[in-house]
Design a protein around this motif. Structure first.
Motif, short mmCIF file in Angstrom:
data_model
loop_
_atom_site.label_atom_id
_atom_site.label_comp_id
_atom_site.label_asym_id
_atom_site.label_seq_id
_atom_site.Cartn_x
_atom_site.Cartn_y
_atom_site.Cartn_z
N UNK A 34 -30.41 16.66 90.75
CA UNK A 34 -31.06 17.96 90.80
C UNK A 34 -31.49 18.30 89.37
N UNK A 35 -32.77 18.62 89.19
CA UNK A 35 -33.29 18.79 87.83
C UNK A 35 -33.81 20.20 87.59
N UNK A 64 -34.62 16.17 92.87
CA UNK A 64 -35.02 17.45 93.46
C UNK A 64 -35.05 18.49 92.36
N UNK A 65 -36.17 19.14 92.16
CA UNK A 65 -36.21 20.22 91.16
C UNK A 65 -35.79 21.55 91.76
N UNK A 100 -38.99 15.10 94.20
CA UNK A 100 -39.22 16.28 95.04
C UNK A 100 -39.26 17.53 94.16
N UNK A 101 -40.38 18.25 94.29
CA UNK A 101 -40.53 19.53 93.60
C UNK A 101 -41.10 20.46 94.67
N UNK A 102 -40.58 21.68 94.81
CA UNK A 102 -41.15 22.55 95.85
C UNK A 102 -42.67 22.66 95.68
N UNK A 124 -27.81 14.25 99.67
CA UNK A 124 -26.86 15.20 99.07
C UNK A 124 -26.92 15.08 97.53
N UNK A 125 -27.19 16.15 96.84
CA UNK A 125 -27.35 16.08 95.38
C UNK A 125 -26.02 15.70 94.69
N UNK A 126 -26.06 14.64 93.91
CA UNK A 126 -24.85 14.17 93.21
C UNK A 126 -24.58 15.01 91.97
N UNK A 127 -25.65 15.38 91.27
CA UNK A 127 -25.47 16.19 90.05
C UNK A 127 -26.65 17.15 89.93
N UNK A 128 -26.33 18.43 89.79
CA UNK A 128 -27.37 19.44 89.61
C UNK A 128 -27.34 19.93 88.17
#
Ligand code: F6R
Length: 240
Positions: A34-35, A64-65, A100-102, A124-128
């Motif tokens: 998660x970025x 995923x942003x 992935x960016x909205x 499932x996001x491992x690290x946000x």
């Protein structure tokens, strides 16, 4: 539960953050990251790009942003899509379909929010990765945002629009809305890595760690997450 790492300066914060990120990437077959955008993660992103240059592949990563403005065409110079490509993705080898960016210029933004949240169920996001606002915001979740929110549309506060106006030719061009992961979305990630440097983040860091768990400080929700690594410089940690 917070693991707090206090460092001397921004460069050391980026170095420590890179170690945490790298560990997650190396220990997963298909790391889901998660970025975030903003000035905070730039140093970490530079380290990731330098790591790629020395031969490490990031091909297996899925990203995923956190958020995106609504209403700007994807390639507008101020979209988070552009920011992420300029500051990270163009320097790595992550396949575009893994990013992935909205979609902020979607014809149906409410449907885009649901689709985005669904996609994160699959991966499932491992690290946000998170930065934090001076008022304790995370993503675009400003004070007062309920903790049970998933990916949703936010009306940008006038103060936020004014702060961002410097990046646009005129304040009228600054979007009035954005899509953001909600607090409940962020809480679902397996691990959170939050970086904060500078004195202007000291109140927010205090509120997040020592304040009451309250919508008045969105980041305080993280007190209920079981794996949060906080990397702060001495100035941001000064009120702890
Ligand atoms: C960025 C984001 C924001 C920033 C925060 C801190 O995607 O969602 O919450 O993390 O505003 O911004 P900087 O890093 O510029 O101080």
């Amino acid at each position: 539960m917070f693991k707090i790492i206090v460092v001397e300066n921004y460069d050391e914060a980026s170095r420590e953050a890179f170690k945490v990120m790298k560990e997650v990437i190396d220990s997963n077959e298909r790391p889901v990251l998660g970025l975030a955008t903003g000035s905070t993660p730039i140093g970490l992103y530079k380290k990731m790009m330098a790591d790629h240059k020395t031969g490490t592949s990031y091909k297996k990563c899925i990203t995923f942003n956190l958020d995106e403005y609504i209403g700007l065409p994807k390639t507008h110079e101020q979209t988070y899509y552009t920011f992420m490509h300029d500051n990270l993705f163009n320097g790595l080898d992550i396949p575009e379909e893994n990013i992935h960016i909205p979609v902020g210029d979607s014809a149906n933004v409410p449907a885009e929010c649901i689709k985005y949240e669904e996609a994160m169920k699959e991966y499932h996001i491992d690290i946000q990765l998170l930065g934090i606002g001076g008022n304790g915001h995370i993503g675009f979740n400003e004070p007062g945002t309920p903790f049970d929110t998933l990916t949703h549309i936010v009306d940008l506060q006038e103060k936020t629009r004014q702060d961002n106006a410097r990046f646009f030719e005129h304040i009228d061009e600054v979007p009035t809305q954005a899509i953001t992961m909600g607090i409940a979305t962020i809480m679902k990630s397996k691990k959170v890595l939050l970086i904060a440097t500078g004195e202007n983040k000291a109140d927010a860091i205090y509120g997040m760690i020592k304040g009451p768990v309250s919508e008045a400080c969105p980041a305080s929700a993280l007190q209920n997450h079981n794996d949060v690594v906080v990397i702060v410089d001495k100035a941001a940690a000064s009120k702890l």
